[in-house]
Structure formats: structure tokens, C-alpha cells
Design an enzyme around this catalytic site. Structure first.
Site, PDB file in Angstrom:
ATOM      1  N   ALA A 166      37.359  29.709  37.524  1.00  0.00           N
ATOM      2  CA  ALA A 166      36.383  30.024  38.567  1.00  0.00           C
ATOM      3  C   ALA A 166      35.736  28.730  39.046  1.00  0.00           C
ATOM      4  O   ALA A 166      35.786  27.694  38.371  1.00  0.00           O
ATOM      5  CB  ALA A 166      35.325  30.972  38.019  1.00  0.00           C
ATOM      6  N   GLY A 170      39.128  32.376  34.739  1.00  0.00           N
ATOM      7  CA  GLY A 170      39.392  33.395  35.737  1.00  0.00           C
ATOM      8  C   GLY A 170      40.832  33.404  36.212  1.00  0.00           C
ATOM      9  O   GLY A 170      41.336  34.443  36.651  1.00  0.00           O
ATOM     10  N   GLU A 207      42.650  35.414  33.659  1.00  0.00           N
ATOM     11  CA  GLU A 207      42.222  36.801  33.853  1.00  0.00           C
ATOM     12  C   GLU A 207      42.898  37.417  35.075  1.00  0.00           C
ATOM     13  O   GLU A 207      43.275  38.593  35.072  1.00  0.00           O
ATOM     14  CB  GLU A 207      40.701  36.853  33.987  1.00  0.00           C
ATOM     15  N   GLU A 232      35.757  29.639  28.447  1.00  0.00           N
ATOM     16  CA  GLU A 232      34.383  29.947  28.833  1.00  0.00           C
ATOM     17  C   GLU A 232      33.333  29.582  27.783  1.00  0.00           C
ATOM     18  O   GLU A 232      32.211  29.205  28.134  1.00  0.00           O
ATOM     19  CB  GLU A 232      34.270  31.445  29.173  1.00  0.00           C
TER      20      GLU A 232
END
Length: 257
Positions: free
Chosen positions: A66, A112, A115, A135
Site C-alpha cells: 500500500a 497489500g 493480499e 505490516e
């Protein structure tokens, strides 16, 4: 539909969605997520589209995570809203889509990015791909479904190890764990994805969509998996695809779905 952060190209029944932020290693910012929402929503509704290949621009990264700049200064409500919006408008839409989506992982798939790949129905990785959920190094946990989908794919112990250590794994280890379906040379990545999608496109699209719903139902609520399978199985009877499939079988020919 015009996009700034992604590229969408349709060839025949195949749609290619490419995250086009190569200089940022295809990091997911809010604009990219909004465009992915629009592109996938349109693709799932378009009867001309049979399957989708999702990849990142260039050779370095599928999606390197992200865009962390957007997280700066957020509190509880802001962080919760980002996770909720991302999951409901992009990741869950892909996972529950009525058409097959293959992630062609062409490099780093981190945070992300991993994911996003895990939300797809099938994952193929180039041999140079690296995957991980870093993360916890930022004082966070995966917020786009990573704690759930990674556990479903590789099991609780390995998922917790990857999440808590934040270590990356190689494409070869991802294959061994079942995190990806295939590992190929970089030049063979898109052709392999096309090979699989094109095979799926010869099957009944109604049955493919029903299979996705049945598999997902069991992941969300194991108690409903079998009942959903029975329900979807029953719905197949009497459909045009069922009639064509049985007719083709009886006539010893290939079905024309």
C-alpha cells in the site's frame, strides 16, 4: 472507461488489468483502489468478458504494498475505514467475482500486494517473485484480508510465522506452501496465465461461477459449505449450459458454451 493508475485491455474474451504505477512499484493508493473497483465491477458485469488476468507493470513488482504515505496521521477511525473500504470495494469483490481471476505475480508482492494476489482465484508467480506481509514492521497488521486468506492458503502456523516475522518468501517456497499454483520463467508468466484462463473458458461459465460461490461459502462459514454446494448443484440442472453439456457428452463432441 479511462483510467490513470491502471491499464485495461480486452482481447477476445480475456481482459488484462495491469496496475500501472511502475515508478512506485505499483503501490496501491486510494486512486488505484478506486480504479480497480470500477474495472473489476465492470468486467464481472460484461458478458463479453470471460476471465481476467491481473498483473503489475514492469518486471520488479506485482504490487509492492500500500502507499504508506496515505496512512500518516490516521487514528483508529481512519485506519478502520481504510481497511473496511478496501476489503469491501476491491478485495472481496475480486474474491467473490463470478468470473475467474488469475494473479500473474511478476516480482514483489508485499503487504497489500500479496493480499490482492490472494483475493484472486488462482496465482501464478515468476521465478523471481518475492512475497510477504511486512505490516508488523510498521506497527500494523495486514488489513486487506491478509490474516484470513493467508491462513486459508498456508495454514495457521505458517501464516502466523510470515505475519509475525515479516519475512519474505521466494516463489519456490510459495509454491511448496500452496500460496501460488505455478512458478514459471518471467517470460512465461502471462502465457501460463492465458493457458489456464483459456482452458477455463471452454467450460461452462455458469458452472464456473457456481463453483466459486460454493468454495467461498465454505471459507466464510464451514457449516454452510456443503449446503451451498447442494443448492448450487441443483440450480445447474435445467440451465442452458447443463443442457448443452449433457447433449455434447451424449453426442461425443465438445460442448459449445
Amino acid at each position: 472507461m479511462e483510467f490513470e493508475h491502471i491499464k485495461v485491455e480486452t482481447i477476445g474474451r480475456l481482459q488484462y488489468i495491469t496496475i500501472d504505477r511502475e515508478k512506485k512499484l505499483n503501490a496501491l493508493n486510494r486512486f488505484t483502489l478506486a480504479e480497480l473497483h470500477d474495472a473489476f465491477t465492470a468486467a464481472f458485469k460484461d458478458p463479453a468478458v470471460g476471465g481476467i488476468i491481473l498483473t503489475g507493470k514492469g518486471t520488479k513488482a506485482f504490487v509492492a504494498g500500500a502507499d504508506i504515505v496515505e496512512f500518516d496521521g490516521l487514528g483508529y477511525e481512519g485506519g478502520k475505514e481504510i481497511a473496511q473500504r478496501g476489503q469491501s470495494t476491491v478485495f472481496d469483490i475480486i474474491a467473490n467475482g463470478n468470473k475467474p481471476v488469475i494473479a500473474a505475480v511478476n516480482g514483489f508482492a508485499l503487504g497489500g500486494g500479496l493480499e490482492l494476489a490472494m483475493a484472486c482465484h488462482i496465482r501464478i508467480a515468476s521465478e523471481n517473485a518475492k512475497m510477504g506481509l511486512p505490516e508488523v514492521t510498521l506497527g500494523l497488521i495486514p488489513g486487506y484480508g491478509g490474516t484470513q486468506r493467508l491462513t486459508q492458503l498456508v495454514g495457521r502456523g505458517k501464516a502466523l510465522e510470515m505475519i509475525m516475522t515479516a519475512d519474505m518468501i521466494s516463489a519456490a517456497e510459495a509454491l511448496q506452501l500452496g500460496l501460488v499454483n505455478h512458478v514459471v520463467f518471467a517470460d512465461d508468466l502471462i502465457p501460463k496465465a492465458e493457458e489456464i484462463i483459456n482452458k477455463i473458458l471452454t467450460r461452462s461459465p455458469m458452472a464456473v461461477a457456481a463453483a466459486i460461490r460454493a468454495v467461498n461459502a465454505g471459507l466464510v462459514d464451514p457449516g454452510k459449505g456443503y449446503s451451498t454446494e447442494i443448492e448450487e448443484f441443483g440450480k445447474c440442472f435445467g440451465t442452458p449450459d447443463f443442457i448443452e453439456g449433457v447433449s455434447a457428452f451424449m453426442e461425443k463432441r465438445q460442448p459449445n458454451f
